[in-house]
Design an enzyme around this catalytic site. Structure first.
Site, PDB file in Angstrom:
ATOM      1  N   HIS A   1       0.747  -1.255  -0.341  1.00 32.15           N
ATOM      2  CA  HIS A   1       0.109  -0.056   0.420  1.00 32.15           C
ATOM      3  C   HIS A   1       1.015   1.530   0.161  1.00 32.15           C
ATOM      4  O   HIS A   1       2.319   0.880   0.587  1.00 32.15           O
ATOM      5  CB  HIS A   1      -0.652  -0.025   1.226  1.00 32.15           C
ATOM      6  CG  HIS A   1      -1.816  -0.888   0.792  1.00 32.15           C
ATOM      7  ND1 HIS A   1      -2.480  -1.587   2.519  1.00 32.15           N
ATOM      8  CD2 HIS A   1      -3.475  -0.801   0.478  1.00 32.15           C
ATOM      9  CE1 HIS A   1      -3.461  -2.798   2.444  1.00 32.15           C
ATOM     10  NE2 HIS A   1      -3.777  -1.531   0.913  1.00 32.15           N
TER      11      HIS A   1
ATOM     12  N   CYS B   1      -2.889   0.363   9.646  1.00 31.71           N
ATOM     13  CA  CYS B   1      -3.623  -0.560   9.446  1.00 31.71           C
ATOM     14  C   CYS B   1      -4.989  -0.952  10.491  1.00 31.71           C
ATOM     15  O   CYS B   1      -5.854  -1.420  10.243  1.00 31.71           O
ATOM     16  CB  CYS B   1      -3.269  -1.615   8.691  1.00 31.71           C
ATOM     17  SG  CYS B   1      -1.451  -2.316   7.754  1.00 31.71           S
TER      18      CYS B   1
HETATM   19  C1  CIR Z   1      -4.269  -7.489   3.279  1.00 30.27           C
HETATM   20  O1  CIR Z   1      -3.035  -8.381   2.372  1.00 30.27           O
HETATM   21  O2  CIR Z   1      -4.895  -7.140   2.767  1.00 30.27           O
HETATM   22  C2  CIR Z   1      -3.400  -8.162   4.484  1.00 30.27           C
HETATM   23  N1  CIR Z   1      -3.202  -8.973   5.039  1.00 30.27           N
HETATM   24  C3  CIR Z   1      -2.447  -7.321   5.252  1.00 30.27           C
HETATM   25  C4  CIR Z   1      -3.260  -5.069   5.269  1.00 30.27           C
HETATM   26  C5  CIR Z   1      -2.573  -4.334   5.825  1.00 30.27           C
HETATM   27  N2  CIR Z   1      -3.299  -3.584   5.899  1.00 30.27           N
HETATM   28  C6  CIR Z   1      -2.449  -1.706   5.206  1.00 30.27           C
HETATM   29  O3  CIR Z   1      -2.027  -1.875   4.854  1.00 30.27           O
HETATM   30  N3  CIR Z   1      -3.301  -1.070   5.274  1.00 30.27           N
END
Ligand code: CIR
Length: 251
Positions: free
Chosen positions: A159, A246
């Protein structure tokens, strides 16, 4: 008092989405302990923490940031780029509805982790999760309210906010290999230590910067830049590609 919406780590987190990391076993009780420490830290920084229950069928649901963009005027529910994450959105909408007018991204795909807010300028990472159609939808919703929405390229990370975070009105923390620093000519820039690739994710709460405790070299850079760093253990959720921004939605 400001609110932080959080959610308990799912017992199924071992089945999380992974894009840039190899799968490693995740110790659920350690992940939950670290998440509890994170929530306690937010409380110690003056936030009221809402703890939503786990969503067993959504392994990544602890990463609430990806489901919404919360602005003072309204909240925009996203349409996460990973189909496995779309069932996370309705319960976040329910949690936000007492606090904000709600709007939705309906056609494009968008993860909240790709949205960086610098005042009324919103940068949206064109990642594997967020696409130009969603940026158009965001712009349609937000330009009439005085926001500028701009897509930008990232590479090498999940991201935009894996690569760059806002530290205060004029300062960003950045991993310059993953996002071009020239997108931010108006900002003072602190670069992560090159040994700590994942150290670019930081959460500003008041005058403090919440940061994962393993990134000690980048912490030194933050402190040398005048920031008060509140460190939190985060390596277990890091195995799921999650960082400190997150795990909460700040209102
Ligand atoms: C994903 O791949 O969607 C989750 N395993 C990790 C999401 C992390 N979120 C973020 O960086 N905002």
């Amino acid at each position: 008092m400001s609110l932080a919406i959080t959610r308990e780590v799912s017992s199924t987190i071992g089945n999380c989405e992974l894009t840039h990391l190899d799968r490693e076993p995740i110790d659920l009780s350690r992940a939950r302990d670290q998440h509890a420490a994170y929530c306690a830290l937010l409380e110690s920084l003056g936030l009221e923490v809402v703890r939503l229950p786990e969503l067993v069928n959504c392994p990544d649901a602890v990463f609430v940031e990806d489901t919404a963009l919360v602005l003072p005027e309204l909240a925009v529910l996203t349409r996460p780029g990973a189909p496995s994450r779309r069932d996370e959105v309705p319960s976040i909408a329910a949690a936000l509805s007492p606090h904000r007018e709600l709007a939705h991204v309906r056609e494009g795909s968008l993860d909240g982790g790709d949205i960086l807010c610098l005042g009324r300028r919103l940068f949206v990472g064109l990642s594997e999760r967020s696409n130009p159609r969603a940026i158009e939808e965001l712009a349609d919703l937000l330009q009439p309210r005085g926001y500028r929405v701009q897509g930008l390229k990232i590479s090498g990370c999940l991201h935009l906010k894996t690569a760059v975070s806002v530290l205060d009105e004029e300062t960003i923390l950045i991993h310059p290999d993953w996002v071009d620093s020239r997108y931010f000519p108006h900002c003072r820039q602190i670069e992560i230590d090159p040994c700590e690739a994942f150290a670019g994710n930081a959460l500003r709460i008041g005058s403090s910067v919440v940061h994962a405790e393993e990134f000690t070299r980048t912490r030194e850079r933050l402190e040398a830049g005048g920031f008060t760093v509140a460190s939190v253990p985060a390596d277990e959720l890091g195995k799921a590609e999650g960082g400190v921004t997150c795990c909460s939605l700040i209102l």
